[in-house]
Write a protein that holds these residues in place. Structure first.
Motif, short mmCIF file in Angstrom:
data_model
loop_
_atom_site.label_atom_id
_atom_site.label_comp_id
_atom_site.label_asym_id
_atom_site.label_seq_id
_atom_site.Cartn_x
_atom_site.Cartn_y
_atom_site.Cartn_z
N VAL A 816 -4.97 -3.05 4.98
CA VAL A 816 -3.77 -3.80 4.57
C VAL A 816 -3.70 -5.07 5.42
N GLU A 817 -3.87 -6.21 4.76
CA GLU A 817 -3.93 -7.46 5.51
C GLU A 817 -2.72 -8.35 5.24
N GLU A 818 -2.08 -8.12 4.10
CA GLU A 818 -1.01 -9.06 3.70
C GLU A 818 0.34 -8.38 3.50
N GLU A 819 1.35 -9.18 3.69
CA GLU A 819 2.73 -8.70 3.55
C GLU A 819 2.98 -8.22 2.11
N ASP A 820 2.42 -8.94 1.11
CA ASP A 820 2.58 -8.55 -0.29
C ASP A 820 2.07 -7.13 -0.53
N GLN A 821 0.91 -6.90 0.07
CA GLN A 821 0.31 -5.57 -0.10
C GLN A 821 1.25 -4.52 0.50
N ARG A 822 1.75 -4.81 1.68
CA ARG A 822 2.64 -3.85 2.35
C ARG A 822 3.84 -3.52 1.47
N LYS A 823 4.43 -4.59 0.90
CA LYS A 823 5.63 -4.38 0.08
C LYS A 823 5.31 -3.51 -1.13
N LEU A 824 4.22 -3.90 -1.80
CA LEU A 824 3.83 -3.14 -3.00
C LEU A 824 3.59 -1.68 -2.66
N LEU A 825 2.83 -1.47 -1.60
CA LEU A 825 2.48 -0.09 -1.22
C LEU A 825 3.73 0.70 -0.88
N LYS A 826 4.67 0.04 -0.25
CA LYS A 826 5.92 0.73 0.10
C LYS A 826 6.66 1.14 -1.18
N LEU A 827 6.67 0.19 -2.15
CA LEU A 827 7.29 0.49 -3.44
C LEU A 827 6.63 1.68 -4.13
N LEU A 828 5.31 1.72 -3.98
CA LEU A 828 4.56 2.82 -4.64
C LEU A 828 4.64 4.12 -3.85
N SER A 829 5.46 4.14 -2.80
CA SER A 829 5.64 5.32 -1.92
C SER A 829 4.37 5.73 -1.18
N CYS A 830 3.55 4.76 -0.83
CA CYS A 830 2.39 5.07 0.01
C CYS A 830 2.93 5.49 1.38
N ASP A 831 2.35 6.53 1.97
CA ASP A 831 2.94 7.09 3.19
C ASP A 831 2.62 6.27 4.44
N GLN A 832 1.32 5.94 4.60
CA GLN A 832 0.93 5.24 5.82
C GLN A 832 0.10 4.01 5.50
N LEU A 833 0.13 3.05 6.43
CA LEU A 833 -0.62 1.82 6.23
C LEU A 833 -1.47 1.55 7.46
N GLN A 834 -2.67 0.96 7.21
CA GLN A 834 -3.58 0.67 8.31
C GLN A 834 -4.26 -0.64 7.97
N GLY A 835 -4.37 -1.55 8.89
CA GLY A 835 -5.05 -2.81 8.58
C GLY A 835 -4.69 -3.92 9.54
N TYR A 836 -5.37 -5.04 9.34
CA TYR A 836 -5.22 -6.18 10.23
C TYR A 836 -3.79 -6.70 10.24
N LEU A 837 -3.03 -6.42 9.15
CA LEU A 837 -1.64 -6.85 9.11
C LEU A 837 -0.91 -6.36 10.36
N TYR A 838 -1.19 -5.17 10.77
CA TYR A 838 -0.54 -4.61 11.95
C TYR A 838 -1.38 -4.83 13.19
N SER A 839 -2.66 -4.44 13.08
CA SER A 839 -3.52 -4.60 14.25
C SER A 839 -4.98 -4.42 13.87
N LYS A 840 -5.84 -5.17 14.54
CA LYS A 840 -7.28 -4.93 14.43
C LYS A 840 -7.58 -3.70 15.28
N PRO A 841 -8.77 -3.12 15.15
CA PRO A 841 -9.16 -2.07 16.09
C PRO A 841 -9.17 -2.67 17.51
N LEU A 842 -8.61 -1.91 18.46
CA LEU A 842 -8.43 -2.45 19.80
C LEU A 842 -9.15 -1.61 20.85
#
Ligand code: C2E
Ligand code: CA
Ligand code: CA
Length: 852
Positions: A816-842
């Motif tokens: 998940v890299e973009e805010e649009d994706q996050r919003k859509l996924l939230k609407l679709l009731s996706c439970d968890q999100l992972q991606g550069y939008l929040y953090s790269k692997p650290l």
């Protein structure tokens, strides 16, 4: 009374006749008579006891009886005569009839006469009761089955043989009705009895007699009426003879001629059929169809082993048809086949139910086999198989039959011998006699066939030619025989090292060819070759009395890259070999570019081999966010390699190599240990770390001890703590679904959560998905990317999410890299999100900061 005087003997006086008869008889009975006298005595008997009795004037007997009854002195001479004659006749019959075949003709009459006589005597004289007793004894001891019945078919008298032939034990039949004694008698007998009671004589030369236990006997019978003084039928006299033995004899003759029939049919097949398997099948068919065997089984194995290379088996079904039973149906539950082969001796069993050598009798009896024979077969003077024949009867195999069967076995052995010799000639055409390896012709043949398969299945083939360095030197300095011995030893070493699906051949003087069919890459082939060379040519060879190291060179060509036909590939392998011989390299690929890339790859492998011990691996962590709240709920560990020369290497560049070389196993274990250690490090610093999902490779999952490994690692985790979760790529899971279900179940029982990684890229069957113990689905990044691009892309993600929820799994969106994706996924009731939008692997320290 109807006793008539014989006209022929009327010239002789009664006394003469009696004397003569008595003399002969007593001589015979005393055992002094020769055969002629015996025959004379027999002749007298044969003419009929009736005639013997007929010479007496019955009025005399009558008179004597009357006088005896009245207590008047009986003229001694006459009285004795009567008694003597009756006594002698009785003995005569029991002796003569025992010695010779029973005579039916006239016999019935005799008995009737004796009966009447007896009745007459009995009526009037106590003295004559003794003769009645003798008559009874006479009948009782008669060596034939005889019964005398009255008009109502009640038993008057019968012989002991009657009781034994009809298995009546020691029942007293006297007074019983024939129908009581034989309640099962078929109805048509009533008519026969009726006709006899009306005066007819009935006989039958052969009739089947079914016994109560279901067994059948064959009998010959004769029924005569007998007459009273008043010329009326007084009842019936029945004679029967059990002729089962004779019938069996006749049937045996029929069977033996059948066996001769099989013999000639088998010999015809031997001449006609050149293929061993076809011949074996035909022999079994002939044995069952013409030989009346219930089952015929023939297994061919060379060198006295039980590794049958050709097997056939035919079983009788119904009256005439036969079917091939599965060759796996080897009748060797008791190891008898092996025993027959090992000993080279026939095994005969005429009563399977009571044979201690047979341990699984039910198997035989269930199929209706009661006798069996196992005949060893030979080829090239060695045991080469077994012919097993099963029959439905007990005692089926007698000496004569065995003699013929052995002849058949000899004929089959002859055929096998012939075929084996022919094969040996063929073998010489395709195999190298020195090394026992396929020769060049067979190598080409196999290569050609493998190319066809590889073309169809888009597979890789590798041809490697291996050639000795300066082989001629060895021949020159040690002699040819040492050179030969070297080749033989080299062949032996290589043969032991080469997997069975690959073909090793001796293609020329000092040249071997190896065809590899199961390789995934050029590097893979290089590995196989390097190991082969090290194992086979690393150790020294014994040349005469010297220990010598010999070196070889190899050239490699591959299908399809180096040619599309077998001859081109082979030629290119030769070119590569020639170049290798001129170079310092132990082996070369045909294409120069290949050499470079293989070399690069091998260098990488070598570096990777050292990476673990040099602690060049490290773990990065990427957080997972709860879509509803935006809080971190977990993290995924991702492997990185700090390569000293080129810096941080991404997993896609080295994980496939770790997997191909098997290094993923120790590395995979290290990853889990590292993740736990990092977790502990964080918690030691007072942080509340989150569960870490580690990626598990299919190679790890495939290990039989995968669960043991997990348990061991899990043992270091404090009771109740939830540290590790597993991520497994979708496409791997379906590989060995049953095993995987078990393994994942076990991991779950340790408290780990299981995620399907890269979901949507595999080919999960939905029905399997519901069976797998899975907690989370991770939707592959490509779908998240596609979501914003088209309506169908969105529909896919939406349906994956609702599908997962319907089977009670949670959904994680990857990349998940973009805010649009996050919003859509939230609407679709996706439970968890992972991606550069929040953090790269650290790296660990940065993740630590995030946890703060
Ligand atoms: P994966 O398990 O699907 O891991 C997710 C990959 O996506 C990671 O690549 C991660 O860095 C990357 N990623 C995460 N968020 C984003 C994003 O927003 N945009 C983009 N473009 N990429 C994102 P990475 O670390 O290169 O790993 C690649 C693959 O290598 C992994 O795919 C996994 O299959 C394998 N791998 C990594 N670490 C391990 C490991 O420890 N063991 C095993 N067996 N495989 C591993
Ligand atoms: Ca993953
Ligand atoms: Ca993934």
């Amino acid at each position: 009374m109807k006793f008539s005087q014989s006209g022929k003997d009327s010239s002789r006086s009664q006394i003469d006749f009696i004397n003569e008869y008595q003399t002969e008889l007593s001589a015979y009975l005393a055992g002094q008579a020769d055969e002629e006298a015996l025959l004379r005595a027999y002749e007298l008997g044969r003419q009929g006891a009736a005639r013997q009795l007929g010479i007496l004037d019955l009025s005399e007997i009558h008179q004597a009886a009357m006088q005896a009854a009245a207590g008047i002195d009986v003229p001694t001479r006459e009285g004795r005569q009567i008694e003597t004659i009756i006594a002698r006749s009785t003995e005569f019959f029991s002796q003569v009839l025992a010695t010779f075949d029973m005579m039916y003709r006239g016999y019935g009459e005799t008995i009737a006469q004796l009966q009447s006589l007896n009745a007459a005597l009995n009526q009037h004289s106590h003295a004559l009761q003794r003769s009645e007793e003798r008559l009874r004894l006479f009948i009782w001891h008669t060596p034939a089955a005889v019964a005398i019945l009255d008009k109502d078919l009640r038993y008057l008298q019968y012989s002991a043989r009657w009781l034994s032939d009809y298995r009546l034990g020691d029942r007293d039949l006297t007074g019983l009705s024939h129908y009581e004694v034989f309640p099962e008698i078929p109805p048509h007998w009533r008519e026969i009895f009726q006709r006899c009671l009306e005066g007819a004589v009935n006989k039958c030369e052969e009739a089947q007699f079914l016994r109560a236990d279901g067994s059948a006997d064959y009998v010959r019978w004769e029924i005569h009426p007998w007459y009273t003084d008043h010329q009326e039928v007084g009842g019936l006299i029945m004679f029967t003879e059990v002729i089962t033995d004779r019938k069996n004899q006749e049937r045996k003759i029929v069977r033996l001629s059948r066996i001769r029939g099989i013999m000639s049919a088998i010999n015809a097949a031997i001449i006609r059929i050149a293929d061993r398997s076809v011949l074996i099948r035909e022999i079994c068919r002939i044995a069952v169809e013409h030989g009346q065997f219930r089952m015929a089984w023939l297994g061919y194995a060379e060198h006295g082993t039980t590794a049958f290379t050709s097997v056939a088996s035919v079983q009788r079904v119904g009256a005439s048809s036969s079917v091939a039973v599965s060759p796996a149906d080897i009748p060797d539950a008791s190891g008898l086949v092996a025993r027959a082969i090992k000993s080279g001796k026939t095994i005969l069993c005429n009563n399977i139910a009571h044979d201690r050598r047979i341990s699984h009798k039910e198997e035989y009896l269930k199929r209706g086999y009661h006798s069996l024979v196992m005949l060893p077969l030979f080829a090239l003077e060695q045991p080469a198989g077994v012919l097993t024949l099963c029959a439905g009867e007990h005692n089926f195999f007698d000496q004569e039959e065995m003699k013929l069967l052995r002849e058949i076995a000899d004929d089959i052995s002859f055929a096998f011998d012939h075929l084996a010799k022919e094969e040996k000639i063929n073998y010489l055409a395709y195999y190298d006699a020195l090394t026992d390896l396929p020769n060049r012709a067979l190598f080409f043949d196999r290569l050609q066939r493998h190319i066809e398969v590889a073309r169809r299945d888009a597979q890789l083939l590798v041809v490697i030619l291996i050639d000795f360095d300066r082989f001629s030197n060895i021949n020159d300095s040690y002699g040819r025989h040492v050179g030969d011995a070297l080749l033989k030893e080299a062949a032996r070493r290589m043969k032991n090292r080469v997997a069975s699906e690959n073909t090793l051949s001796h293609v020329g003087a000092d040249r071997f060819a190896l065809l590899l069919t199961n390789v995934v890459s050029a590097a893979d082939a290089a590995h196989i070759l390097e190991r082969l060379l090290e194992d086979c040519y690393g150790p020294a060879f014994q040349l005469d009395s010297d220990e010598q190291y010999v070196s070889v060179k190899a050239g490699i060509a591959m299908f399809p890259s180096d040619g599309s036909e077998y001859d081109a590939i082979y030629k290119n392998a030769e070119i590569a070999l020639r170049k290798a011989k001129k170079s310092d390299e132990a082996y070369l690929f045909y294409r120069p570019g290949m050499n470079a890339s293989v070399a690069k790859r091998l260098t990488l492998e070598n570096r990777l081999y050292r990476a673990l011990e040099r602690e060049e691996f490290t773990l990065y962590y990427q957080p997972k966010i709860l879509a509803a709240t935006g809080r971190i709920v977990g993290m995924e560990s991702l492997l990185r390699w700090n390569e000293p020369h080129s810096g941080v290497v991404q997993p896609s560049a080295f994980i496939p190599i770790l997997e191909e070389t098997g290094m993923i196993l120790p590395v995979g274990q290290w990853i889990m240990e590292r993740a736990i250690a990092d977790y502990r490090h964080w918690s030691d610093r007072g942080l509340t770390p989150l569960p870490i999902a580690v990626n598990v490779s299919v190679i790890q999952l495939r290990q039989r001890n995968f669960i043991d490994m997990l348990k061991k690692i899990h043992g270091s985790i404090p009771e109740g703590a939830h540290i590790l979760d597993l991520e497994i790529t979708e496409s791997m899971l379906m590989e060995d679904i049953e095993q995987n279900i078990k393994k994942l179940q076990a991991a779950r029982e340790m408290g780990m959560k299981i995620a399907i990684d890269d979901f949507g890229t595999g080919y999960s069957s939905l029905s399997y998905l519901t069976r797998l113990p899975i907690d989370l689905l991770k939707i592959d990044r490509s779908f998240i990317l596609g979501m914003n691009e088209s309506a169908s892309g969105l529909a896919i993600v939406s349906s994956i999410i609702s599908l997962a929820h319907s089977i009670e799994m949670q959904v994680v969106a990857e990349g998940v890299e973009e805010e649009d994706q996050r919003k859509l996924l939230k609407l679709l009731s996706c439970d968890q999100l992972q991606g550069y939008l929040y953090s790269k692997p650290l790296p660990v320290n940065e993740m630590e900061a995030l946890l703060h």
